[in-house]
Design an enzyme around this catalytic site. Sequence first.
Site, short mmCIF file in Angstrom:
data_model
loop_
_atom_site.label_atom_id
_atom_site.label_comp_id
_atom_site.label_asym_id
_atom_site.label_seq_id
_atom_site.Cartn_x
_atom_site.Cartn_y
_atom_site.Cartn_z
N LYS A 220 0.84 -1.12 0.36
CA LYS A 220 -0.02 -0.07 0.44
C LYS A 220 0.81 1.08 -0.04
O LYS A 220 2.09 1.27 0.31
CB LYS A 220 -0.79 0.21 1.30
CG LYS A 220 -2.33 -0.84 0.99
CD LYS A 220 -3.11 -0.94 1.65
CE LYS A 220 -4.15 -2.07 1.18
NZ LYS A 220 -5.27 -2.50 2.95
N ARG A 259 -3.02 -9.87 5.30
CA ARG A 259 -3.54 -10.33 4.28
C ARG A 259 -2.47 -9.30 3.05
O ARG A 259 -1.87 -8.75 3.39
CB ARG A 259 -4.74 -9.37 3.65
CG ARG A 259 -5.42 -9.40 2.44
CD ARG A 259 -6.72 -8.95 2.42
NE ARG A 259 -7.03 -8.73 1.34
CZ ARG A 259 -6.95 -7.92 -0.21
NH1 ARG A 259 -5.82 -6.88 0.65
NH2 ARG A 259 -7.16 -7.76 -1.14
C1 YH5 Z 1 -7.64 -4.56 3.21
O1 YH5 Z 1 -7.31 -3.89 3.92
N1 YH5 Z 1 -7.72 -3.67 0.70
S1 YH5 Z 1 -7.77 -4.38 -1.51
C2 YH5 Z 1 -3.80 -0.32 -2.68
C3 YH5 Z 1 -2.10 -0.87 -3.25
C4 YH5 Z 1 -2.12 -1.90 -2.89
C5 YH5 Z 1 -2.51 -2.46 -2.44
C6 YH5 Z 1 -1.94 1.69 -3.44
N2 YH5 Z 1 -8.68 -5.68 -0.54
C7 YH5 Z 1 -8.03 -4.83 1.62
O2 YH5 Z 1 -4.66 -4.45 -0.95
N3 YH5 Z 1 -9.92 -6.93 2.57
C8 YH5 Z 1 -7.66 -4.93 -0.35
O3 YH5 Z 1 -1.42 0.13 -3.40
C9 YH5 Z 1 -9.43 -5.33 1.20
N4 YH5 Z 1 -8.44 -5.27 4.11
C10 YH5 Z 1 -8.92 -6.44 3.60
N5 YH5 Z 1 -10.02 -6.90 4.59
C11 YH5 Z 1 -6.61 -2.41 -1.57
C12 YH5 Z 1 -5.32 -3.63 -1.43
C13 YH5 Z 1 -4.15 -2.93 -2.22
C14 YH5 Z 1 -4.44 -1.06 -2.58
#
Ligand code: YH5
Length: 279
Positions: A220, A259
């Site tokens: 993230k 996760r």
């Molecule tokens: C979460 O925290 N996150 S989808 C932006 C990124 C990298 C990764 C800017 N689903 C979560 O993984 N479900 C997502 O770079 C989730 N907890 C739970 N329970 C977003 C994601 C991501 C977004």
Amino acid sequence: MQLHFQHSSLDLSTARVMGVLNVTPDSFSDGGLYVAHESAVEHALAMIEDGADIVDVGGESTRPGAEPVSESEELDRVIGVIEALRRETVVPISIDTSKPAVMRAAVAAGAAMVNDVCALKNSDVSSLAALDVPVCLMHMQGEPRTMQKQPRYDDVVAEVRDYLRRRAQDCEMAGIPAERIVLDPGFGFGKDLQHNLALLKNLDKLVACGYPVLVGLSRKSLIPAIMASAGRTSRARDRVGGSVTLALYAVRQGAHIVRVHDVRETVEGLTIQRSLDND
Ligand code: YH5
């Protein structure tokens, strides 16, 4: 502490790893859904080989600014993958969706858990209770398209904890037993760097609510944000070290499930951290 699925359970006295499986055409650039399905199943099996305890299948991008996906498109993306995975593995599959119809179809196809970034706000909770699967309730301020514009809190730690505790109570009243509820502070979902850091440093306060806690920090934007505030740049594709460091810190603060995209590296870090703690 245990997480009970219909056909198995996961002992949470050691931290568990949930591997991220995105089934979106942009993550499999070849285009066609058949190719996307094949590569998704292959990637899931590789994550399981690397030590994933749960595979989280998602067909809708919830990254900041992402456009919503229709229900039928989301179903087309995830259902075949869940069915195929169920034939190949007993590892529990979680469905990352906010749409009740997708939750239902995914559980019918073999998903063992629901992961909803909207904390079941779009769902009729009593009818979902009948599915009899664990649910992860995540906090988000705003909606994915605009949530990073102006996140505001008076006390982010208390507000996120109180919101999740209220949602959990509502779900229990609607028939989901406490043992099937998992809480997640929702890193990056309507939070700036200071909010994310406050939540991470005070994760113990969410853990103290008594439900299992899941965190998603992997890759993230808080990682390049921290690097920038230390006067360093970081490459977009180079967030693995930051992701593993954050996962280990979260587990030290009491997180039960992390996760992550980089399962092998995370399992390696957790294994070493645990062996240092135990001797
Ligand atoms: C979460 O925290 N996150 S989808 C932006 C990124 C990298 C990764 C800017 N689903 C979560 O993984 N479900 C997502 O770079 C989730 N907890 C739970 N329970 C977003 C994601 C991501 C977004």
